[in-house]
Scaffold this motif. Sequence first.
Motif, PDB file in Angstrom:
ATOM      1  N   LEU A  71      -3.483  98.132  -8.949  1.00 53.55           N
ATOM      2  CA  LEU A  71      -2.858  97.076  -8.154  1.00 53.55           C
ATOM      3  C   LEU A  71      -1.433  97.471  -7.795  1.00 53.55           C
ATOM      4  O   LEU A  71      -1.001  97.337  -6.653  1.00 53.55           O
ATOM      5  N   ARG A  72      -0.732  98.008  -8.762  1.00 51.44           N
ATOM      6  CA  ARG A  72       0.657  98.408  -8.552  1.00 51.44           C
ATOM      7  C   ARG A  72       0.746  99.491  -7.477  1.00 51.44           C
ATOM      8  O   ARG A  72       1.607  99.447  -6.604  1.00 51.44           O
ATOM      9  N   ALA A  73      -0.149 100.455  -7.555  1.00 51.73           N
ATOM     10  CA  ALA A  73      -0.141 101.549  -6.592  1.00 51.73           C
ATOM     11  C   ALA A  73      -0.412 101.033  -5.182  1.00 51.73           C
ATOM     12  O   ALA A  73       0.250 101.427  -4.219  1.00 51.73           O
ATOM     13  N   GLU A  74      -1.392 100.151  -5.099  1.00 47.04           N
ATOM     14  CA  GLU A  74      -1.754  99.587  -3.801  1.00 47.04           C
ATOM     15  C   GLU A  74      -0.592  98.758  -3.233  1.00 47.04           C
ATOM     16  O   GLU A  74      -0.247  98.874  -2.061  1.00 47.04           O
ATOM     17  N   LEU A  75      -0.003  97.950  -4.084  1.00 46.73           N
ATOM     18  CA  LEU A  75       1.128  97.119  -3.670  1.00 46.73           C
ATOM     19  C   LEU A  75       2.284  97.997  -3.203  1.00 46.73           C
ATOM     20  O   LEU A  75       2.912  97.748  -2.170  1.00 46.73           O
ATOM     21  N   ARG A  97      -6.912  88.841  -0.056  1.00 50.66           N
ATOM     22  CA  ARG A  97      -6.234  90.135  -0.236  1.00 50.66           C
ATOM     23  C   ARG A  97      -4.908  89.963  -0.976  1.00 50.66           C
ATOM     24  O   ARG A  97      -4.560  90.756  -1.839  1.00 50.66           O
ATOM     25  N   ALA A  98      -4.186  88.917  -0.612  1.00 52.64           N
ATOM     26  CA  ALA A  98      -2.914  88.674  -1.296  1.00 52.64           C
ATOM     27  C   ALA A  98      -3.155  88.381  -2.777  1.00 52.64           C
ATOM     28  O   ALA A  98      -2.448  88.887  -3.652  1.00 52.64           O
ATOM     29  N   ARG A  99      -4.189  87.602  -3.067  1.00 51.45           N
ATOM     30  CA  ARG A  99      -4.517  87.302  -4.460  1.00 51.45           C
ATOM     31  C   ARG A  99      -4.928  88.567  -5.202  1.00 51.45           C
ATOM     32  O   ARG A  99      -4.573  88.744  -6.374  1.00 51.45           O
ATOM     33  N   LEU A 136      -0.200  81.729  -5.868  1.00 52.03           N
ATOM     34  CA  LEU A 136      -0.475  80.839  -4.740  1.00 52.03           C
ATOM     35  C   LEU A 136       0.812  80.378  -4.064  1.00 52.03           C
ATOM     36  O   LEU A 136       0.841  80.198  -2.847  1.00 52.03           O
ATOM     37  N   ASP A 137       1.865  80.206  -4.826  1.00 53.50           N
ATOM     38  CA  ASP A 137       3.167  79.877  -4.232  1.00 53.50           C
ATOM     39  C   ASP A 137       3.603  80.976  -3.271  1.00 53.50           C
ATOM     40  O   ASP A 137       4.069  80.708  -2.167  1.00 53.50           O
ATOM     41  N   GLU A 138       3.470  82.212  -3.716  1.00 57.84           N
ATOM     42  CA  GLU A 138       3.845  83.339  -2.867  1.00 57.84           C
ATOM     43  C   GLU A 138       2.928  83.421  -1.643  1.00 57.84           C
ATOM     44  O   GLU A 138       3.385  83.712  -0.534  1.00 57.84           O
ATOM     45  N   VAL A 139       1.647  83.157  -1.863  1.00 59.75           N
ATOM     46  CA  VAL A 139       0.696  83.189  -0.752  1.00 59.75           C
ATOM     47  C   VAL A 139       1.084  82.149   0.302  1.00 59.75           C
ATOM     48  O   VAL A 139       1.088  82.439   1.503  1.00 59.75           O
ATOM     49  N   ARG A 140       1.441  80.955  -0.158  1.00 58.78           N
ATOM     50  CA  ARG A 140       1.884  79.914   0.775  1.00 58.78           C
ATOM     51  C   ARG A 140       3.068  80.402   1.610  1.00 58.78           C
ATOM     52  O   ARG A 140       3.115  80.214   2.822  1.00 58.78           O
ATOM     53  N   GLU A 141       4.021  81.055   0.937  1.00 60.08           N
ATOM     54  CA  GLU A 141       5.199  81.565   1.650  1.00 60.08           C
ATOM     55  C   GLU A 141       4.806  82.644   2.649  1.00 60.08           C
ATOM     56  O   GLU A 141       5.286  82.650   3.782  1.00 60.08           O
ATOM     57  N   LEU A 142       3.957  83.563   2.212  1.00 55.78           N
ATOM     58  CA  LEU A 142       3.535  84.648   3.093  1.00 55.78           C
ATOM     59  C   LEU A 142       2.800  84.107   4.308  1.00 55.78           C
ATOM     60  O   LEU A 142       3.018  84.564   5.438  1.00 55.78           O
ATOM     61  N   LEU A 143       1.960  83.107   4.099  1.00 58.35           N
ATOM     62  CA  LEU A 143       1.235  82.497   5.219  1.00 58.35           C
ATOM     63  C   LEU A 143       2.207  81.840   6.190  1.00 58.35           C
ATOM     64  O   LEU A 143       2.079  81.966   7.406  1.00 58.35           O
TER      65      LEU A 143
END
Lengths: 146, 146
Positions: free
Chosen positions: A112-116, B62-64, B70-77
């Motif tokens: 996950l880290r590498a992909e991120l 993908r983000a998950r 989910l907080d970060e996902v909301r921001e990214l969206l």
Amino acid sequence: MANGKADTTLSIGELATRSGVSAEAIRYYEREHVVPAAARGGPGRYRRYDEYDVERLQFIRRARELGFSLDEVRELLALNDGSPSRPCTDVNRIARAHLAQVDEKLARLGALRAELDRVISECAGVVPVADCRILSALSGGPAHER
Amino acid sequence: MANGKADTTLSIGELATRSGVSAEAIRYYEREHVVPAAARGGPGRYRRYDEYDVERLQFIRRARELGFSLDEVRELLALNDGSPSRPCTDVNRIARAHLAQVDEKLARLGALRAELDRVISECAGVVPVADCRILSALSGGPAHER
DNA sequence: TGTACACCTTGTAGTGGCTACAAGGTCAAC
DNA sequence: GTTGACCTTGTAGCCACTACAAGGTGTACA
């Protein structure tokens, strides 16, 4: 009985301080049968503990710090309490299984880290949102994912 | 409106299959305002979705998978939906902060792994429980821990 | 038109390992 | 007797869902 150690008695707060496990966690362990129900000694109905309990809680804390689950901790405690002459095969099995799980988690987190890192490295953070490689990767960008 | 794509309508189950997100998770995302409440189209009161929702859910998935909360996902969206000409500074910030968290987790897990490995390596698993190095390490053995 | 059946609906409880309260009871010292 | 620190039980919350119950809906086929 007269060894000057076992007959000191401690409140749950003192046990918490001495063991490094919070009073709430100790009560939680009691509810979850990780430790037996404490004796309610003295004049009132407060839980009372002794040095043995301090050691027990320290054992649990160290096992938790190594990532063992409470189920595993229960097993380890039972083995520790069981016949001292039995070989420690089961202790080893539990520990090695746990290590394998940790290794799996490490592998997954590393991937996950590498992909991120890969996704992030493609974006300097200054381009318009519409061209952001991070967002396009999440939207199903061309680089990977199928 | 007549692009032949946006007017296909999907049930939550079909959306689940197409997006790789379970129907229960989709309903959960709606409750948690990660996605807006779905239109209830057609003759009944079932949720209806379209291709746009498939893309949205794939983005979330993908983000998950990259470990964003989910907080970060909301921001990214929200950033993805916002002005396309704004620079993607915030996207970068979120992603780099997340990477730092992942690195921390990796470091902690790596240290735990090393310690666990050390403890295990001292015990062949055949000695009596009373002499087991794993148990003695947990009991506050002499090697480390203070 | 009936009916079977897959799918959908909301609501609730559970996961792990605690933490954080609330409302009240007890203990020891002064 | 009273203060105040500590204890008691019980419940809710964290995270991101999953699993289930009890019932409603949509559709295909006879």
